[in-house]
Each structure stands twice: as structure tokens, then as C-alpha cells.
Design an enzyme around this catalytic site. Structure first.
Site, PDB file in Angstrom:
ATOM      1  N   HIS A  17       0.729  -1.311  -0.003  1.00 59.12           N
ATOM      2  CA  HIS A  17       0.173   0.133  -0.085  1.00 59.12           C
ATOM      3  C   HIS A  17       0.808   1.032   0.297  1.00 59.12           C
ATOM      4  O   HIS A  17       1.399   2.266   1.120  1.00 59.12           O
ATOM      5  CB  HIS A  17      -0.773  -0.334   1.254  1.00 59.12           C
ATOM      6  CG  HIS A  17      -1.884   1.160   1.464  1.00 59.12           C
ATOM      7  ND1 HIS A  17      -2.922   1.197   1.749  1.00 59.12           N
ATOM      8  CD2 HIS A  17      -1.910   2.070   0.767  1.00 59.12           C
ATOM      9  CE1 HIS A  17      -3.620   2.273   1.652  1.00 59.12           C
ATOM     10  NE2 HIS A  17      -3.066   3.107   0.885  1.00 59.12           N
ATOM     11  N   HIS A  19       1.783   4.829  -2.729  1.00 61.04           N
ATOM     12  CA  HIS A  19       0.621   6.188  -3.178  1.00 61.04           C
ATOM     13  C   HIS A  19       2.823   6.855  -3.848  1.00 61.04           C
ATOM     14  O   HIS A  19       2.945   7.158  -3.371  1.00 61.04           O
ATOM     15  CB  HIS A  19       0.054   6.472  -3.251  1.00 61.04           C
ATOM     16  CG  HIS A  19      -1.125   6.260  -2.447  1.00 61.04           C
ATOM     17  ND1 HIS A  19      -2.391   6.379  -2.843  1.00 61.04           N
ATOM     18  CD2 HIS A  19      -1.366   5.620  -1.340  1.00 61.04           C
ATOM     19  CE1 HIS A  19      -3.077   5.687  -2.113  1.00 61.04           C
ATOM     20  NE2 HIS A  19      -2.715   5.659  -1.281  1.00 61.04           N
ATOM     21  N   HIS A 197      -8.838   1.150  -1.916  1.00 59.40           N
ATOM     22  CA  HIS A 197      -9.573   1.804  -0.178  1.00 59.40           C
ATOM     23  C   HIS A 197     -10.544   1.762  -0.330  1.00 59.40           C
ATOM     24  O   HIS A 197     -11.645   1.823  -0.975  1.00 59.40           O
ATOM     25  CB  HIS A 197      -8.414   3.174  -0.149  1.00 59.40           C
ATOM     26  CG  HIS A 197      -7.296   3.393  -0.719  1.00 59.40           C
ATOM     27  ND1 HIS A 197      -6.617   3.068  -1.692  1.00 59.40           N
ATOM     28  CD2 HIS A 197      -6.342   4.426  -0.143  1.00 59.40           C
ATOM     29  CE1 HIS A 197      -5.637   3.635  -1.419  1.00 59.40           C
ATOM     30  NE2 HIS A 197      -5.600   3.711  -0.086  1.00 59.40           N
ATOM     31  N   GLU A 200     -11.303   3.345   5.457  1.00 55.77           N
ATOM     32  CA  GLU A 200     -10.038   4.132   5.916  1.00 55.77           C
ATOM     33  C   GLU A 200     -10.889   5.562   6.810  1.00 55.77           C
ATOM     34  O   GLU A 200     -11.116   5.558   8.003  1.00 55.77           O
ATOM     35  CB  GLU A 200      -9.050   5.043   4.752  1.00 55.77           C
ATOM     36  CG  GLU A 200      -8.273   5.930   5.507  1.00 55.77           C
ATOM     37  CD  GLU A 200      -7.426   6.783   4.351  1.00 55.77           C
ATOM     38  OE1 GLU A 200      -8.054   6.786   2.830  1.00 55.77           O
ATOM     39  OE2 GLU A 200      -6.217   7.390   4.449  1.00 55.77           O
ATOM     40  N   ASP A 278       1.723   3.923   3.209  1.00 53.69           N
ATOM     41  CA  ASP A 278       0.871   4.744   1.863  1.00 53.69           C
ATOM     42  C   ASP A 278       1.356   5.622   1.778  1.00 53.69           C
ATOM     43  O   ASP A 278       1.886   6.064   0.405  1.00 53.69           O
ATOM     44  CB  ASP A 278      -0.392   5.291   3.009  1.00 53.69           C
ATOM     45  CG  ASP A 278      -1.629   5.040   2.783  1.00 53.69           C
ATOM     46  OD1 ASP A 278      -1.476   5.313   1.720  1.00 53.69           O
ATOM     47  OD2 ASP A 278      -2.574   6.313   3.138  1.00 53.69           O
ATOM     48  N   ASP A 279       1.680   7.384   2.249  1.00 56.29           N
ATOM     49  CA  ASP A 279       1.972   7.726   1.775  1.00 56.29           C
ATOM     50  C   ASP A 279       3.577   8.401   2.678  1.00 56.29           C
ATOM     51  O   ASP A 279       3.123   9.919   3.404  1.00 56.29           O
ATOM     52  CB  ASP A 279       1.110  10.061   1.629  1.00 56.29           C
ATOM     53  CG  ASP A 279       0.109   8.475   1.048  1.00 56.29           C
ATOM     54  OD1 ASP A 279       0.226   9.098  -0.638  1.00 56.29           O
ATOM     55  OD2 ASP A 279      -1.036   8.548   1.795  1.00 56.29           O
TER      56      ASP A 279
HETATM   57  N1  ADE Z   1      -4.371   9.030  -2.245  1.00 55.42           N
HETATM   58  C1  ADE Z   1      -2.656   9.050  -1.810  1.00 55.42           C
HETATM   59  N2  ADE Z   1      -2.977   8.698  -0.010  1.00 55.42           N
HETATM   60  C2  ADE Z   1      -4.717   8.685   0.091  1.00 55.42           C
HETATM   61  C3  ADE Z   1      -5.126   7.887   1.144  1.00 55.42           C
HETATM   62  N3  ADE Z   1      -4.657   7.737   2.173  1.00 55.42           N
HETATM   63  N4  ADE Z   1      -6.162   7.459   1.131  1.00 55.42           N
HETATM   64  C4  ADE Z   1      -6.928   8.019   0.262  1.00 55.42           C
HETATM   65  N5  ADE Z   1      -6.189   8.628  -1.156  1.00 55.42           N
HETATM   66  C5  ADE Z   1      -5.193   8.351  -1.245  1.00 55.42           C
HETATM   67 ZN    ZN Z   2      -3.395   4.509   0.861  1.00 49.56          ZN
END
Ligand code: ADE
Ligand code: ZN
Length: 339
Positions: A17, A19, A197, A200, A278-279
Site C-alpha cells: 500500500h 502511493h 481503499h 479508512e 501509504d504516503d
Molecule cells: N491517495 C493518497 N493517499 C491516500 C489515502 N491515504 N487515502 C485515500 N486516497 C489517497
Molecule cells: Zn492509500
């Protein structure tokens, strides 16, 4: 947030997971803005960093999309992807299934071909250099019309883009999986893998929708599943993978603090949970930082960390032989920890 001890050992793993746009670190934002002659809304580095205090998913996405404006050429996307693979290899990632947001770039006039060319070249080269096997997912933006997702899929097919599958991301609340049933059905008929996703910020019902309407094989986040005991029983019985991102959940206030994160409860219920970043450029750490944070917070030992890492291997889309290799690396790590 309390500081995370930097010393805990972390296991080799698959990162599932991630991005790519979320690996855009502040120095690269500034460097690419300069290289591409782009005037940033917040050109001062300290002022830009102060904007990384998010209140929810929407407040994060606003900055995330703003920063992607600096990515213009195939070389930019290759630099982004290569930097991630370098850092991921230091974090112990042996296999990475990464996603990107085609619409975030096409909408700005960047040709999809340039995005795919840069990302694919870096995955191949970085994969070779760092010994990381990779998969690439094109994620549809759920807060954009489904017609756009169909057009993206058309274009990816025309480009013969080397994608493993499709995903679904961006603002969740108010955009249920049902909106994307048709385009996911097309992807499935084409033999593409499907991730989404769900759960969340959105309710547990979105997880059910992702499974039943999108035929998602993996759920990104999924932390709100615990609100629905019947769903938990199904996820456990079918070993449906949930790619959990603890530091992301804290930074976006999906949980009030790490101590309240449902990860231990999810493990206790026998769910197939993995740890992911994630990011990472936005949420305070890469996958090793996430492992260290949960290990320290929940007093997880090597056996539990290895379980999480084995879950990531089991939940990846690698061929059986590579899966055995990855699992062997995790088992060797556990043995070396004396567990
Ligand atoms: N795009 C990038 N990070 C995200 C996240 N945590 N949830 C949904 N969309 C995303
Ligand atoms: Zn994500």
C-alpha cells in the site's frame, strides 16, 4: 506524537500500500518546481513544511494534489520512483506493489504515456539495482466520475502499460464502491488484479461493497471493519488482506493516537493484516518507521513482526516461487532474532 525508538530491528517484507505520489519529499518538490519553472503556492520550505499538519483525509489530499503539479516529465516520474525504491530497499522491502493516480496528472495536461514511461523504467532499473520485485497499480480517483476511470483504463490499454491491476483511492466519504462496479468489472474481465481503499474514513459497508461489487482482492486500510462483526468473521475466514498504514491513520486522524490503533485487535481476531506506509513523505515515515512505531507502541516482538511480514508476502501478487523466496527471507530474519 511520541518519538519512535530508532533501534528496533524490522523485518524484510512486501510493501503493498504505497502511493508513488505520496513519496514526493519536500526537497524534491522544491527541486522539481525549480527545474520545471513552476511557481509553488508555498515556495518557502519551512512554510511548506508547516502545512503538513493535517486534520483529515481531505486536508491531506489538497496538499498532495497541489504538490504533484511539479511532476511533469517522464524523467520526473522516474526520479520519484527511483528515490522510493532506494529508500524502500533500506527499509527492508523485497517486493513493492505501488500505485499511481493517472487522473491527477492527465488533468494537468501531462501525457499518461510520459507518466507510465518514467515509472515503468524506474521500476525496472531500480528493481534490478536494489533486488526488489515490483508491481504497478493504476488507481482511479473515486471523487471523479466513473466515465473518467473508463477513459483512463482505455488509455492504459492503448499504451500497453505494464500494470498488475487497478485500485481506487482519494476522498472516500460519499463515494461508495458501487460507483465503480462497471470499470472494475472491465478490469476483472481483462485479467487485472483489483485493490480498493475502503474503511479508512468510510464505513464498514464500503469494505463489503469493495468485496462484493468491485471483486477487490485486497482492501487498502480496512480499519473500520471492526465495526461489523459479521464482516470481521468473513475477512478472517477468507483471509482477505487488509493493508494497514498506522502512521497514516494517526496523521489523518482516522485514529486519535497510535495507542488507539486497531492493529492489535485486528491481529487478535485473526485478520490478514500487513504494515505499509501509504504516503511516507507526508506521514512521518517509510515502512520500517511504521514497523518500529507499532513494535514500540504495542510491545510487538520478532514473532509478531514476522507474522505481519509473512502476511504481506501471502497477500502480494507474486508468483509462487518468488513468494517462497520472500517467505524464506522473513523466516531467516525471525530465526536471526532468536524467535
Ligand atoms: N491517495 C493518497 N493517499 C491516500 C489515502 N491515504 N487515502 C485515500 N486516497 C489517497
Ligand atoms: Zn492509500
Amino acid at each position: 506524537m511520541s518519538p519512535i525508538p530508532a533501534t528496533s530491528p524490522t523485518p524484510p517484507c512486501a510493501e503493498l500500500h504505497l502511493h508513488l505520489e505520496g513519496t514526493l519529499e519536500v526537497p524534491m518538490v522544491l527541486e522539481l518546481a525549480d527545474r520545471n519553472g513552476i511557481r509553488l503556492p508555498t515556495p518557502d520550505e519551512d512554510a511548506l513544511r508547516r502545512r503538513y499538519a493535517f486534520t483529515d483525509l481531505a486536508s491531506f489530499l489538497a496538499l498532495y494534489y497541489e504538490n504533484t503539479a511539479v511532476l511533469r516529465t517522464a524523467a520526473d516520474f522516474a526520479a520519484l520512483t527511483g528515490a522510493y525504491l532506494r529508500r524502500a530497499s533500506e527499509a527492508g522491502v523485497l517486493h513493492a506493489e505501488v500505485m499511481f493516480d493517472p487522473q491527477a496528472h492527465v488533468a494537468r495536461g501531462v501525457p499518461l504515456g510520459a507518466v507510465v514511461e518514467g515509472v515503468a523504467a524506474a521500476l525496472e532499473e531500480g528493481g534490478r539495482e536494489f533486488g526488489i520485485s515490483t508491481g504497478l497499480f493504476a488507481a482511479f480517483l473515486r471523487d471523479r466520475p466513473a466515465t473518467e476511470a473508463h477513459a483512463v483504463l482505455d488509455e492504459l490499454l492503448a499504451l500497453d502499460a505494464p500494470i498488475t491491476g487497478v485500485g481506487l483511492d482519494s476522498a472516500e466519504l460519499g463515494y461508495p464502491p458501487s460507483l465503480f462496479a462497471d470499470v472494475f468489472a472491465r478490469a476483472r474481465a481483462l485479467g487485472l488484479h483489483r485493490i480498493a481503499h475502503a474503511g479508512e474514513e468510510g464505513p464498514a459497508g464500503y469494505i463489503v461493497g469493495a468485496l462484493d461489487l468491485l471483486h477487490a482482492e485486497r482492501i487498502d486500510h480496512g480499519i473500520r471493519c471492526l465495526e461489523d462483526p459479521a464482516l470481521v468473521a468473513r475477512l478472517a475466514a477468507e483471509r482477505i488482506p487488509l493493508t494497514v498504514c498506522p502512521l497514516s491513520n494517526v496523521r489523518l486522524h482516522a485514529v486519535p493516537e497510535l495507542a488507539a490503533h486497531p492493529l492489535p485487535g485486528m491481529l487478535a481476531q485473526g485478520l490478514n493484516v500487513s504494515v505499509n506506509s501509504d504516503d511516507p513523505a507526508y506521514f512521518g515515515g517509510y515502512v520500517d518507521d511504521n514497523f518500529r512505531a507499532v513494535a514500540a507502541q504495542f510491545s510487538l516482538g520478532a514473532a509478531e513482526l514476522a507474522r505481519l511480514a509473512l502476511n504481506s508476502v501471502e497477500s502480494s501478487f507474486v508468483p509462487a516461487e518468488r513468494s517462497r523466496e520472500l517467505a524464506g527471507a522473513v523466516e531467516a530474519w525471525r530465526a536471526a532474532q532468536g524467535q
